[in-house]
Write an enzyme that holds these catalytic residues in place. Structure first.
Site, PDB file in Angstrom:
ATOM      1  N   LYS A 191      42.818 -25.814  33.611  1.00  0.00           N
ATOM      2  CA  LYS A 191      41.512 -25.224  33.323  1.00  0.00           C
ATOM      3  C   LYS A 191      41.682 -24.061  32.366  1.00  0.00           C
ATOM      4  O   LYS A 191      42.679 -23.336  32.418  1.00  0.00           O
ATOM      5  CB  LYS A 191      40.860 -24.716  34.632  1.00  0.00           C
ATOM      6  CG  LYS A 191      39.592 -23.898  34.438  1.00  0.00           C
ATOM      7  CD  LYS A 191      39.119 -23.269  35.746  1.00  0.00           C
ATOM      8  CE  LYS A 191      37.949 -22.328  35.521  1.00  0.00           C
ATOM      9  NZ  LYS A 191      37.480 -21.688  36.751  1.00  0.00           N
ATOM     10  N   GLU A 236      29.672 -11.602  40.468  1.00  0.00           N
ATOM     11  CA  GLU A 236      31.007 -11.884  41.004  1.00  0.00           C
ATOM     12  C   GLU A 236      31.762 -10.609  41.395  1.00  0.00           C
ATOM     13  O   GLU A 236      32.048  -9.767  40.545  1.00  0.00           O
ATOM     14  CB  GLU A 236      31.841 -12.674  39.990  1.00  0.00           C
ATOM     15  CG  GLU A 236      33.170 -13.148  40.535  1.00  0.00           C
ATOM     16  CD  GLU A 236      33.660 -14.428  39.885  1.00  0.00           C
ATOM     17  OE1 GLU A 236      34.707 -14.930  40.313  1.00  0.00           O
ATOM     18  OE2 GLU A 236      33.000 -14.913  38.956  1.00  0.00           O
ATOM     19  N   GLU A 416      25.369 -24.375  28.976  1.00  0.00           N
ATOM     20  CA  GLU A 416      25.619 -23.452  30.084  1.00  0.00           C
ATOM     21  C   GLU A 416      25.742 -22.017  29.580  1.00  0.00           C
ATOM     22  O   GLU A 416      25.276 -21.076  30.235  1.00  0.00           O
ATOM     23  CB  GLU A 416      26.882 -23.866  30.841  1.00  0.00           C
ATOM     24  CG  GLU A 416      27.159 -23.027  32.069  1.00  0.00           C
ATOM     25  CD  GLU A 416      28.361 -23.518  32.867  1.00  0.00           C
ATOM     26  OE1 GLU A 416      29.145 -22.655  33.329  1.00  0.00           O
ATOM     27  OE2 GLU A 416      28.516 -24.739  33.021  1.00  0.00           O
TER      28      GLU A 416
END
Length: 430
Positions: A191, A236, A416
């Site tokens: 990733k 977050e 996104e």
């Protein structure tokens, strides 16, 4: 050297700190400095700083370690009279750190002259000053002096900023995502998180106070922050330390909100069931647990990822909570966990150079740690997301990024980023 001479000198200062309870500090954000705001808020609670007594600046690979050492030295010399004893009282510094070791952006800890705070229905004010050269001149009645809070500013329209693509325009971003997928499919990494920029100019004289207030009103469940021109609303939690307990919130996996209640529910369920998003999320959680666990006597995670609802999107989220086992400060843990897989990738040693190559720009403090620390080392730190850096010349650079895995679709990832830009673009009147 990675630590400036000013930081070393700042660490040798001796501070006098007094925290007293007051009847009320609300509203907090309208009392902030419009041009140099220091803000840390969530759900109407937090701290706002005014002025600057000490600034610790660091750069390079040891930026967090150097700042932590300077802060420990500064805190050890401080004379603190804290008559409230809540998180955010006593000696505190607001901080923001660069994402990358090679970044040209300076990392900072800022100790304000005045801190106004509110938590659990209680309000306080902290005064912080340099100890006089002749310590006999220090007033023993400083804590008893009448507290005069700055008046809240009248509500103003948010300053308007017209954003345009930065150094990685949409077409180039899709190309970078496609190249990242190719490398993932070739087995080079699992990733990588790729970001892009929007750039604009701030021409208003009113400063940033209205913009931050808009973020706090629209995104009350996020950490709304302002430190040295870095402003944003992050969902977050990188790490929080409070009297021996440690907690964090990991986000990875995103879906847009639906147009109606039924559509919205369907999208949340689809996100929770998505193999792509669950795999991306698992990598981020594994990274956080691996880096926090050595510092804890116990560390628990949510049994399953849950869907976190924000006004503009859904996230997959996992909460971590544990007990410290080695006396680490919040900055020690920041150093241990940053950068997480949620904002860098896996494995980290491959992802970081790939980010630098494929993005082609300096992230500055985007996706770096932002928050506060107190004199005992406790503190709250978020990842600087949904944010923008406002420079002294009025340049505003906003950032948004996505986690790229083997089945990522470039057009979907670009879409996104548009969702993730929305909080900061709307906060500037867009």
């Amino acid at each position: 050297m990675s630590q400036t001479d000013d930081a070393v000198q700042a660490a040798s200062a001796r501070l006098v700190v007094r925290t007293v309870a007051v009847d009320e500090t609300e509203p907090l954000i309208p009392r902030a400095d419009p041009r140099h705001p220091l803000v840390w808020m969530r759900r109407g609670e937090g701290i706002v700083g005014l002025g600057e007594v000490v600034r610790i600046e660091t750069t390079g690979a040891a930026r967090v370690e150097d700042a932590a050492a300077a802060w420990t030295s500064l805190a050890a010399r401080a004379e603190v009279d804290d008559r409230v004893g809540l998180p955010g009282t006593g000696l505190v510094a607001f901080g923001a750190f660069a994402f990358a070791d090679e970044s040209e952006a300076t990392s900072v800890l800022i100790v304000p002259e005045l801190v106004m705070g509110r938590r659990d229905g209680r309000a306080w004010v902290t005064r912080i000053s340099l100890d006089p050269v002749d310590e006999t001149d220090a007033s023993p009645d400083a804590a008893e002096a009448e507290v005069v809070l700055p008046e809240p500013a009248p509500k103003r329209q948010v300053p308007r900023v017209a954003f345009t693509p930065g150094s990685l325009p949409p077409e180039a971003y899709e190309t970078a995502v496609a190249e990242a997928v190719r490398r993932i499919d070739a087995g080079e990494l699992e990733k990588v998180v790729l970001a892009r920029q929007l750039v604009g100019e701030l021409h208003e004289d009113a400063g940033l106070r209205a913009t931050i207030n808009r973020l706090a009103e629209d995104y009350p469940d996020t950490w709304v922050f302002a430190v040295d021109g870095l402003i944003g609303a992050s969902p977050e939690t990188l790490v929080r330390v409070d009297h021996g307990t440690v907690s964090a919130r990991v986000l990875a996996g995103t879906a847009s909100r639906g147009a109606g209640e039924a559509s919205d529910r369907e999208r949340a369920l689809a996100l929770a069931a998505s193999e792509k998003d669950r795999a991306e999320h698992a990598l981020a959680v594994e990274s956080a647990v691996k880096r926090l666990a050595p510092h804890t006597a116990r560390l628990d995670t949510s049994p399953e990822p849950f869907t976190l609802q924000l006004p503009n999107l859904w996230h997959l989220a996992t909460d971590l909570k544990g007990t410290l086992g080695d006396g680490s400060s919040s900055l020690d843990l920041v150093r241990a966990v940053h950068p997480t897989a949620a904002v860098a990738g896996t494995p980290r040693r491959i992802a970081l150079p790939a980010i630098a190559e494929l993005e082609g720009f300096d992230r500055g403090r985007y996706a770096g740690p932002v928050g506060w620390i107190d004199g005992g080392g406790d503190g709250e730190w978020a990842i600087a997301l949904r944010c923008a850096q406002v420079d002294a010349d009025g340049t505003v650079t906003a950032y948004a990024g996505c986690g790229i895995v083997h089945d990522s679709v470039p057009a979907d990832e670009l879409a996104e980023t548009v969702m993730k830009f929305r909080p900061i673009v709307e906060a500037f009147g867009g």
